[in-house]
Design an enzyme around this catalytic site. Structure first.
Site, PDB file in Angstrom:
ATOM      1  N   GLU A  13      28.684  20.504  17.271  1.00  0.00           N
ATOM      2  CA  GLU A  13      27.954  19.407  16.756  1.00  0.00           C
ATOM      3  C   GLU A  13      28.869  18.626  15.853  1.00  0.00           C
ATOM      4  O   GLU A  13      28.960  18.312  14.839  1.00  0.00           O
ATOM      5  CB  GLU A  13      26.633  19.953  15.946  1.00  0.00           C
ATOM      6  CG  GLU A  13      25.962  18.496  15.549  1.00  0.00           C
ATOM      7  CD  GLU A  13      25.075  18.715  14.476  1.00  0.00           C
ATOM      8  OE1 GLU A  13      24.197  19.640  14.556  1.00  0.00           O
ATOM      9  OE2 GLU A  13      24.764  17.888  13.544  1.00  0.00           O
ATOM     10  N   ASP A 284      29.541  19.971  12.086  1.00  0.00           N
ATOM     11  CA  ASP A 284      28.896  18.689  11.951  1.00  0.00           C
ATOM     12  C   ASP A 284      30.215  17.737  11.158  1.00  0.00           C
ATOM     13  O   ASP A 284      29.668  16.947  10.440  1.00  0.00           O
ATOM     14  CB  ASP A 284      27.788  18.827  10.695  1.00  0.00           C
ATOM     15  CG  ASP A 284      26.715  17.892  11.065  1.00  0.00           C
ATOM     16  OD1 ASP A 284      27.003  16.855  11.751  1.00  0.00           O
ATOM     17  OD2 ASP A 284      25.641  17.716  10.251  1.00  0.00           O
TER      18      ASP A 284
HETATM   19  C1  GRE Z   1      25.148  14.154  10.333  1.00  0.00           C
HETATM   20  O1  GRE Z   1      25.236  14.399  11.465  1.00  0.00           O
HETATM   21  O2  GRE Z   1      25.113  15.245   9.479  1.00  0.00           O
HETATM   22  C2  GRE Z   1      24.981  12.760   9.643  1.00  0.00           C
HETATM   23  C3  GRE Z   1      24.816  11.480  10.474  1.00  0.00           C
HETATM   24  C4  GRE Z   1      24.726  10.432  10.020  1.00  0.00           C
HETATM   25  C5  GRE Z   1      24.825  10.254   8.457  1.00  0.00           C
HETATM   26  C6  GRE Z   1      24.648  11.576   7.871  1.00  0.00           C
HETATM   27  C7  GRE Z   1      25.108  12.789   8.433  1.00  0.00           C
HETATM   28  O3  GRE Z   1      24.914  11.747  12.088  1.00  0.00           O
HETATM   29  O4  GRE Z   1      25.019  13.776   7.546  1.00  0.00           O
HETATM   30 ZN    ZN Z   2      25.290  15.863  12.712  1.00  0.00          ZN
END
Ligand code: GRE
Ligand code: ZN
Length: 321
Positions: A13, A284
């Site tokens: 991700e 992330d």
């Molecule tokens: C994430 O994918 O964790 C994310 C976003 C957009 C804003 C904040 C965020 O995609 O944490």
């Molecule tokens: Zn994310």
């Protein structure tokens, strides 16, 4: 690269931003600016240096929220195709380090299944990611069922990612606290509520009875659902509810990832409920840096076999890497 004991690390991700797509998204819907924007738009220098420094071998790239979910219906298909083509070009420059999830033109539901096929068959993508609601509509809506059917036929997963909640939800649930705590709308809580709701709605919709081999992925260790599985399952089994085993469907069709939730107790709960075969490593990036994720997964108390499944084995199987 890899972990200290040589295990390959696949993170699934990991976000980027396409400036040409971002130009179509309202500023208040974009999830980042400044340094974060710079990191999202960097695909090759700082990103690969940070992957090298921390041991991440492969990033499966996906756009950041809300991706293509808030485009105008009339132009969604065309803008999404161009975005996916550019993503293919990015992966083609470093196929040793990158793979990709497709963006789908959800504002034009009829165009989604064919774009998924094109992305998998022609561009080599590994599945698709959906970011929150599309103009107020959740993805379990029957207009999107052809995507579940196509994902099953293609053998690729659909990743349900959060986006900033609807204005009505923001106003009713969060408004007094947003100024001092803007992250309440995203990773602090709003993302979790919305995406857990999306996961539950997909189960309740019956789409996974119709397409029982369709795989759904949730990030952030399942958006709280593994922790709540007993309670949800028990309550939905009480008299007055339609017959459905929530636990059975969730356990059969869902995988979860570690994105942005490097918690030992949350991981232990997730393994106890779902098994190590259903958990995939992710960070992330760049909303969360690689180092704390890698430090955590290196030291977390798991046997080598389960750790290898989480770091790469499950991703290779589910994403056909
Ligand atoms: C994430 O994918 O964790 C994310 C976003 C957009 C804003 C904040 C965020 O995609 O944490
Ligand atoms: Zn994310």
């Amino acid at each position: 690269m890899a972990t200290s004991n040589g295990e390959q690390v696949i993170a699934i991700e990991e976000h980027y931003w396409d400036p040409e797509l971002t130009a179509h998204v309202a500023e208040e819907d974009r999830g980042g600016s400044g340094v974060m924007q710079t990191k999202l738009e960097d695909l090759f220098d700082a990103r690969i240096a940070e992957m090298d420094a921390t041991g991440v071998d492969i990033q499966v790239l996906s756009h950041g929220a809300p991706s293509t979910q808030r485009l105008e219906p009339a132009t969604a298909a065309e803008v999404t195709r161009a975005t996916n083509d550019r993503l293919r070009d990015i992966v083609a420059q470093r196929p040793d380090r990158f793979a990709a999830f497709a963006n789908l033109p959800t504002p034009d539901p009829d165009a989604c299944a064919d774009e998924l096929s094109r992305c998998v068959n022609e561009l080599g993508f590994k599945g698709a990611m959906i970011h929150g609601l599309t103009h107020g509509v959740f993805f379990d809506d029957e207009r999107f069922w052809p995507v579940f059917e196509r994902a099953q036929a293609l053998g690729v997963p659909l990743y349900m990612h959060p986006a900033v909640p609807n204005k009505t939800v923001v106003d009713t649930y969060y408004e007094p606290y947003v100024k001092d705590f803007p992250a309440l709308l995203n990773a602090g809580w709003g993302f979790t509520v919305e995406t857990a709701t999306q996961g539950i709605r997909i189960v309740l919709s019956g789409v996974l009875e119709k397409y029982p081999d369709c795989n759904i992925i949730l990030g952030h260790l399942g958006e709280g659902l593994p922790f709540l599985l007993w309670r949800i399952d028990h309550a939905l089994s009480r008299p007055g509810n339609k017959s459905l085993s929530f636990r059975e469907v969730f356990s059969r069709n869902f995988h979860i990832t570690t994105s942005g939730n490097f918690s030992d107790p949350a991981l232990m709960c997730s393994i106890a409920e779902m098994g190590a075969d259903r958990i995939l490593f992710s960070v992330d990036y760049p909303f969360v840096p690689n180092a704390p994720g890698m430090d955590w997964i290196e030291r977390v108390h798991l046997n080598a076999e389960d750790k290898a499944k989480i770091l790469n084995g499950n991703a290779k199987r589910l994403l056909k890497l």
